[in-house]
Design a protein around this motif. Structure first.
Motif, mmCIF file in Angstrom:
data_model
loop_
_atom_site.group_PDB
_atom_site.id
_atom_site.type_symbol
_atom_site.label_atom_id
_atom_site.label_comp_id
_atom_site.label_asym_id
_atom_site.label_seq_id
_atom_site.Cartn_x
_atom_site.Cartn_y
_atom_site.Cartn_z
ATOM 1 N N GLU A 110 61.108 46.381 50.777
ATOM 2 C CA GLU A 110 62.524 46.298 51.142
ATOM 3 C C GLU A 110 62.715 46.543 52.643
ATOM 4 N N GLU A 111 61.953 47.468 53.210
ATOM 5 C CA GLU A 111 62.023 47.708 54.652
ATOM 6 C C GLU A 111 61.573 46.475 55.429
ATOM 7 N N TYR A 112 60.549 45.817 54.942
ATOM 8 C CA TYR A 112 60.072 44.582 55.570
ATOM 9 C C TYR A 112 61.179 43.514 55.561
ATOM 10 N N LEU A 113 61.804 43.346 54.384
ATOM 11 C CA LEU A 113 62.854 42.326 54.270
ATOM 12 C C LEU A 113 64.032 42.646 55.188
ATOM 13 N N ALA A 114 64.381 43.925 55.261
ATOM 14 C CA ALA A 114 65.485 44.314 56.150
ATOM 15 C C ALA A 114 65.129 44.051 57.610
ATOM 16 N N ALA A 115 63.886 44.346 57.969
ATOM 17 C CA ALA A 115 63.445 44.103 59.347
ATOM 18 C C ALA A 115 63.520 42.620 59.679
ATOM 19 N N MET A 116 63.103 41.793 58.757
ATOM 20 C CA MET A 116 63.116 40.352 59.023
ATOM 21 C C MET A 116 64.548 39.808 59.034
ATOM 22 N N GLU A 117 65.410 40.377 58.204
ATOM 23 C CA GLU A 117 66.807 39.944 58.214
ATOM 24 C C GLU A 117 67.463 40.261 59.559
ATOM 25 N N SER A 118 66.973 41.283 60.241
ATOM 26 C CA SER A 118 67.589 41.694 61.502
ATOM 27 C C SER A 118 67.425 40.656 62.603
ATOM 28 N N VAL A 119 66.530 39.699 62.431
ATOM 29 C CA VAL A 119 66.320 38.678 63.465
ATOM 30 C C VAL A 119 66.722 37.294 62.970
ATOM 31 N N LEU A 128 61.381 44.529 66.519
ATOM 32 C CA LEU A 128 60.835 44.094 65.232
ATOM 33 C C LEU A 128 59.359 44.434 65.128
ATOM 34 N N ARG A 129 58.650 44.263 66.225
ATOM 35 C CA ARG A 129 57.217 44.559 66.218
ATOM 36 C C ARG A 129 56.964 46.039 65.931
ATOM 37 N N LEU A 130 57.793 46.908 66.473
ATOM 38 C CA LEU A 130 57.644 48.338 66.216
ATOM 39 C C LEU A 130 57.828 48.646 64.732
ATOM 40 N N ARG A 131 58.817 48.010 64.096
ATOM 41 C CA ARG A 131 59.076 48.264 62.671
ATOM 42 C C ARG A 131 57.927 47.746 61.809
ATOM 43 N N LEU A 132 57.421 46.565 62.125
ATOM 44 C CA LEU A 132 56.328 46.007 61.329
ATOM 45 C C LEU A 132 55.028 46.762 61.550
ATOM 46 N N THR A 133 54.805 47.243 62.755
ATOM 47 C CA THR A 133 53.604 48.039 63.020
ATOM 48 C C THR A 133 53.638 49.334 62.212
ATOM 49 N N ALA A 134 54.816 49.934 62.107
ATOM 50 C CA ALA A 134 54.954 51.145 61.288
ATOM 51 C C ALA A 134 54.656 50.844 59.822
ATOM 52 N N LEU A 135 55.121 49.689 59.338
ATOM 53 C CA LEU A 135 54.810 49.285 57.967
ATOM 54 C C LEU A 135 53.318 49.029 57.790
ATOM 55 N N GLU A 136 52.693 48.448 58.792
ATOM 56 C CA GLU A 136 51.263 48.168 58.716
ATOM 57 C C GLU A 136 50.463 49.465 58.567
ATOM 58 N N GLN A 163 49.192 40.645 54.296
ATOM 59 C CA GLN A 163 49.008 39.359 54.975
ATOM 60 C C GLN A 163 50.301 38.911 55.653
ATOM 61 N N ALA A 164 51.431 39.156 54.982
ATOM 62 C CA ALA A 164 52.722 38.776 55.573
ATOM 63 C C ALA A 164 52.972 39.549 56.867
ATOM 64 N N ILE A 165 52.666 40.846 56.864
ATOM 65 C CA ILE A 165 52.867 41.653 58.078
ATOM 66 C C ILE A 165 51.968 41.146 59.192
ATOM 67 N N ALA A 166 50.691 40.877 58.853
ATOM 68 C CA ALA A 166 49.755 40.376 59.870
ATOM 69 C C ALA A 166 50.242 39.048 60.452
ATOM 70 N N ASP A 167 50.720 38.164 59.574
ATOM 71 C CA ASP A 167 51.224 36.869 60.041
ATOM 72 C C ASP A 167 52.446 37.046 60.944
ATOM 73 N N ARG A 168 53.350 37.937 60.527
ATOM 74 C CA ARG A 168 54.547 38.135 61.330
ATOM 75 C C ARG A 168 54.215 38.752 62.687
ATOM 76 N N LEU A 169 53.295 39.706 62.713
ATOM 77 C CA LEU A 169 52.918 40.315 63.998
ATOM 78 C C LEU A 169 52.286 39.283 64.918
ATOM 79 N N GLU A 173 52.937 36.068 64.834
ATOM 80 C CA GLU A 173 54.046 35.228 65.277
ATOM 81 C C GLU A 173 54.869 35.922 66.357
ATOM 82 N N ILE A 174 55.085 37.232 66.173
ATOM 83 C CA ILE A 174 55.879 37.975 67.161
ATOM 84 C C ILE A 174 55.169 37.982 68.504
ATOM 85 N N ASP A 175 53.849 38.232 68.479
ATOM 86 C CA ASP A 175 53.098 38.230 69.736
ATOM 87 C C ASP A 175 53.232 36.878 70.434
#
Length: 627
Positions: free
Chosen positions: A419-428, A440-448, A472-478, A480-482
């Motif tokens: 749910e935190e991941y989905l909220a983070a992605m909704e924010s952008v 966004l990268r900070l939030r996903l890194t914390a989830l990782e 895998q989704a977090i890795a892909d998003r990070l 993409e963010i980079d």
């Protein structure tokens, strides 16, 4: 010319949350205890089908005709009647069963207790119709019934047993089917017929089970117990089923007589509980389960702090189960009913108290685990209770419940991260900037960093799969963010370069500086694009197109500036008039003409119409002047 801001669109922004498994509490509906035997009635048709299927699957016995091998077993009566028996044997061996029966009737009229003669008569009746259950087969079974219990020679005993097994195989299924059809419309008649057949075939445990069950349903528990215990003692088919019913009937009867002792135990007054056991009617007190109860009370009394951690009774699993059932069966049934009627909170309180007294009672643990699951409370305690419940193989749903609880356990840990991941992605979703991507990268890194905990929480393959997909989704998003941050930085650099000429280009030097900046940016974009994928590559392609377009526009601007510069130089020469050195002027005009013609050839497609017309006029004017 100006730059244009860009939004980054991610390839995929959702992962699947873990869904808790559904669990239907069918086990709670089944009657486990002794208070209500009506639920067993639903199995009547099933029992009939099973009996018929088993009979159809069994191969009929091939019975050896009773010939000379039995001669030595015959009594030597010394009165000439042996000829009748010998002739009966011979006719039976030849298949002349009716003639053999006539001879045996005459022989048995004189010697009614002759064992071989009675067996031969039963054999011939059986052979008269070997395909269907008939009155002859019933009569054969009646003849053989007393022989089962008499002292007969071993070989004859073996043949009697074989013939009885075959007769039982043929007669029992239709009798069970008849009973299941008639018991609802005529219970006394159906039970009377069943009891009559049971007297002929006491080895059939299912018959004892059905009769004892009917007697229990009618409230005649003591008679039912006697039927079940005799059936368990004599059965050689389905013994376990009737033995289990006998155990439960005995517990049902004992529960009433032992209630004062059980009540004292539940209040913690162990000495009074033992005194109540001592005061019981000796007829009921002489019971293994009550002896076990007394021994368990003595064990607890020897442990002053037993309430904090009650020891296990020193009994086999089956005897411990009986002891537990004696103490808490009725309460478990009550808790089950509370759950079925939507009062799970009350059931939870009752079961929690009972488990402080009997923490190893598998059925109570099953009920408590199911109750906690329904209330969605304390998943770890629920799982521990379900593990205990699973040790009882009769609790067929315990494994299913444990799987559901495990999926619930992992969902409690895993789903908040999802749910935190989905909220983070909704924010952008409304568009991104370099700053928003950094957040966004900070939030996903914390989830990782939480992934090891999530992997440890996964209790099922489904949970493990969700965690793998989540990682895998977090890795892909990070990634993409980079990429998006690099792309965003290049776009911002483009905007800064272009903002330097927002007021227009006022000279060749400024134009050259802008061209140099754009050329450097194009080189940087090309380098980054080599490793870019998906959306980032498309963004970089768009930026490359923008830079190329701006540089193309810049070439036209530079060419226009050159035209203006040539016109200015021509006008300056023209203003010198007669004071100018004609030779020097001619040389300068020639130089301007050459530059103008070169510019005309090189920048013809880059000049706007006004500059191109002005350049053409300049070339024509200088050309006429130099003639």
């Amino acid at each position: 010319m100006s730059g244009t801001g860009r939004d980054h669109t991610f390839q995929e922004i959702r992962v699947q949350a873990l869904r808790t498994q559904e669990f239907e509490f069918t086990e709670l509906i089944e009657t486990r205890g002794h208070g209500d035997f009506a639920e067993h009635d639903r199995r009547l048709e099933e029992i009939a089908r099973e009996a018929a299927a088993r009979a159809a699957s069994e191969t009929a016995l091939v019975l050896v005709p009773p010939v000379a091998a039995l001669e030595e077993m015959s009594l030597d009566l010394g009165d000439g009647d042996e000829d009748l028996l010998e002739d009966a044997r011979a006719n039976a061996a030849d298949g002349a069963y009716e003639l053999a029966l006539e001879l045996l009737a005459e022989y048995l009229g004189a010697h009614p207790e002759h064992q071989e003669g009675r067996y031969l008569r039963a054999y011939c009746l059986y052979r008269l119709d070997g395909k269907k259950a008939t009155s002859e087969q019933w009569e054969a079974l009646r003849i053989l019934r007393p022989l089962r219990d008499e002292d007969v020679p071993d070989e004859l005993r073996e043949r009697i047993a074989e013939l009885r097994r075959e007769l039982r195989r043929r007669l029992t299924p239709p009798e069970i089917a008849t009973y299941t059809e008639k018991v609802r419309s005529d219970p006394p008649g159906a039970q009377s017929r069943l009891q009559a057949f049971l007297e002929l075939a006491p080895e059939e445990g299912t018959l004892s089970y059905l009769l004892a069950l009917a007697q229990a349903q009618a409230g005649r528990l003591e008679l039912a117990l006697d039927t079940a215990e005799r059936g368990a003692a004599e059965a050689d088919v389905d013994r376990e089923q009737v033995a289990a019913l006998a155990r439960r009937l005995r517990l049902a009867l004992l529960g009433t007589h032992a209630a004062p002792a059980v009540s004292a135990f539940k209040t913690g007054d162990l000495d009074r509980a033992r005194r109540e056991l001592f005061r019981m009617d000796p007829h009921w007190r002489r019971s293994t389960v009550l002896d076990d109860f007394d021994a368990y009370l003595a064990l607890l009394i020897s442990r002053p702090g037993w309430r904090s951690a009650p020891p296990a009774p020193r009994l086999s699993a089956e005897r411990a189960e009986d002891l537990y059932s004696l103490i808490a069966e009725d309460d478990g049934q009550h808790a089950s009913m509370l759950m079925q009627t939507g009062r799970a909170d009350q059931a939870e309180r009752l079961l929690a108290h009972l488990l402080t007294l009997l923490p190893r009672f598998a059925w109570l643990n099953f009920l408590y685990a199911a109750c906690l699951y329904r209330l969605r409370r304390d998943p770890d305690r629920a799982a521990a209770c379900a593990e205990i419940a699973r040790t009882d193989r009769t609790l067929v749903q315990a494994g299913e419940l444990l799987e559901a609880i495990r999926s619930w356990q992992e969902a409690v840990v895993i789903n908040p991260a999802v749910e935190e991941y989905l909220a983070a992605m909704e924010s952008v979703q409304g568009g991104v900037s370099v700053d928003r991507l950094a957040a966004l990268r900070l939030r996903l890194t914390a989830l990782e960093r939480r992934l090891p905990v999530l992997r440890g929480a996964a209790r099922t393959e489904g949970g493990a799969q969700v965690v793998r997909e989540f990682g895998q989704a977090i890795a892909d998003r990070l990634r993409e963010i980079d990429e998006a941050m690099v792309v965003g930085g290049l776009y911002e650099k483009y905007d800064r370069v272009m903002s330097s000429v927002q007021g227009g280009i006022n000279g060749a030097a400024q134009a050259d500086r802008l061209d140099g900046s754009l050329a450097a940016l194009a080189t940087e974009v090309k380098s980054v694009r080599k490793n870019a994928k998906g959306n980032a590559r498309g963004q970089l392609d768009e930026l490359t197109s923008l830079v190329t377009k701006r540089r193309g526009e810049l070439e036209g601007v530079k060419a226009a500036i050159q035209v203006s510069d040539l016109v200015r130089r021509f006008n300056e020469l023209a203003q010198q008039g007669r004071y100018a050195n004609p030779y020097t002027t001619r040389a300068q005009l020639t130089t301007i003409l050459q530059e103008a013609r070169t510019l005309h050839r090189r920048a013809k497609g880059q000049l706007d119409s006004q500059s191109r017309e002005l350049l053409d006029q300049l070339i024509a004017t200088i050309s006429r002047t130099l003639r």
